[in-house]
Each structure stands twice: as C-alpha cells, then as structure tokens.
Design an enzyme around this catalytic site. Sequence first.
Site, PDB file in Angstrom:
ATOM      1  N   CYS A  91      24.458  10.305  45.308  1.00 24.96           N
ATOM      2  CA  CYS A  91      24.362   9.701  44.021  1.00 24.96           C
ATOM      3  C   CYS A  91      22.943  10.160  43.208  1.00 24.96           C
ATOM      4  CB  CYS A  91      24.725   8.425  43.964  1.00 24.96           C
ATOM      5  SG  CYS A  91      26.210   7.936  44.668  1.00 24.96           S
ATOM      6  N   CYS A 131      24.137   2.695  46.782  1.00 28.83           N
ATOM      7  CA  CYS A 131      22.554   2.965  45.939  1.00 28.83           C
ATOM      8  C   CYS A 131      22.011   1.851  45.720  1.00 28.83           C
ATOM      9  CB  CYS A 131      23.208   3.872  44.727  1.00 28.83           C
ATOM     10  SG  CYS A 131      23.449   5.529  45.052  1.00 28.83           S
ATOM     11  N   GLU A 180      21.142   8.221  41.646  1.00 31.82           N
ATOM     12  CA  GLU A 180      20.037   7.235  41.845  1.00 31.82           C
ATOM     13  C   GLU A 180      19.437   7.396  43.033  1.00 31.82           C
ATOM     14  OE1 GLU A 180      23.403   7.080  40.919  1.00 31.82           O
ATOM     15  OE2 GLU A 180      23.860   4.920  40.406  1.00 31.82           O
ATOM     16  N   CYS A 228      26.583   2.435  42.652  1.00 28.58           N
ATOM     17  CA  CYS A 228      27.585   2.030  43.770  1.00 28.58           C
ATOM     18  C   CYS A 228      26.889   1.357  44.724  1.00 28.58           C
ATOM     19  CB  CYS A 228      28.165   3.537  44.338  1.00 28.58           C
ATOM     20  SG  CYS A 228      26.966   4.312  45.512  1.00 28.58           S
TER      21      CYS A 228
END
Length: 130
Positions: free
Chosen positions: A53, A89, A55, A86
């Site tokens: 991701c 993260c 992040e 998510c």
Amino acid sequence: MTDLELIEKAKAAMKGAYAPYSRFRVGAALEGRSGKVFTGANVENASYGATCCAERVALFKAVTEGERDFTAIAVISDSGSHTFPCGICRQALSEFSPGIAVICANRNMDYEKLPLNELLPHSFSGKDLE
C-alpha cells in the site's frame, strides 16, 4: 504544513501508482516530526499478498532514511469516497506514532482527519511482547 498541502503531495504521489489489477490508485504523504515529507503510491503484484500500500511505501522510505516520529499522513485515491488506510497500514504506522493525524481524502479533495489511535484502538505493540 497544512492538511491541503499534504493532500496535494499525496495526490502527486498517486501518479506513480502501479495498479493494473484493481485500478485503485492510492497516494500517501507522510510528514515527519522534522518537517520532511515522504511520499508513496501503491504497488500491486499478480500475487496479491506481495502488493504494498501507498502508506507503507511512504513509511518504509521514511524509516530507512532515519525518520521515526510522524505528525500526519494524508491518503488519497481517485475514488469518490474518503480513502482510509487498511488495517496492516494502521498497524505499521502505530509502531512509530500511535497518535498521528490521519487525513483521509477523496478525488475531490474533500477530507476528514482522525487520530490513528481512534482508527486502531488497542493496537499491538512492543509492550505486548514483554
């Protein structure tokens, strides 16, 4: 840095996303306590578990460059809904800054801002390993 400035940096980072499977491009901009900003975009993989991701891309860049304390992260996608980190993260960010401000934006630059510890109450930490 203002919330909108951080969102703009996340939006610019989103251009680097590699999302051929989901077509869900995400950008993140993570502000360190030092004032330095680290950006990231999601990178997908045909083996979905290997996807990372935006992040965490930004977080891992920051950590490997020596930054360990953060004030805010902005997350944006080209979705009409606010884009939240998510669970993985959230957990990764809580390792370093459990009270960080999380700015969740949509493609129209509308956003909401929440503390990470509200998005991830009772996170797992090093204290749990004692």
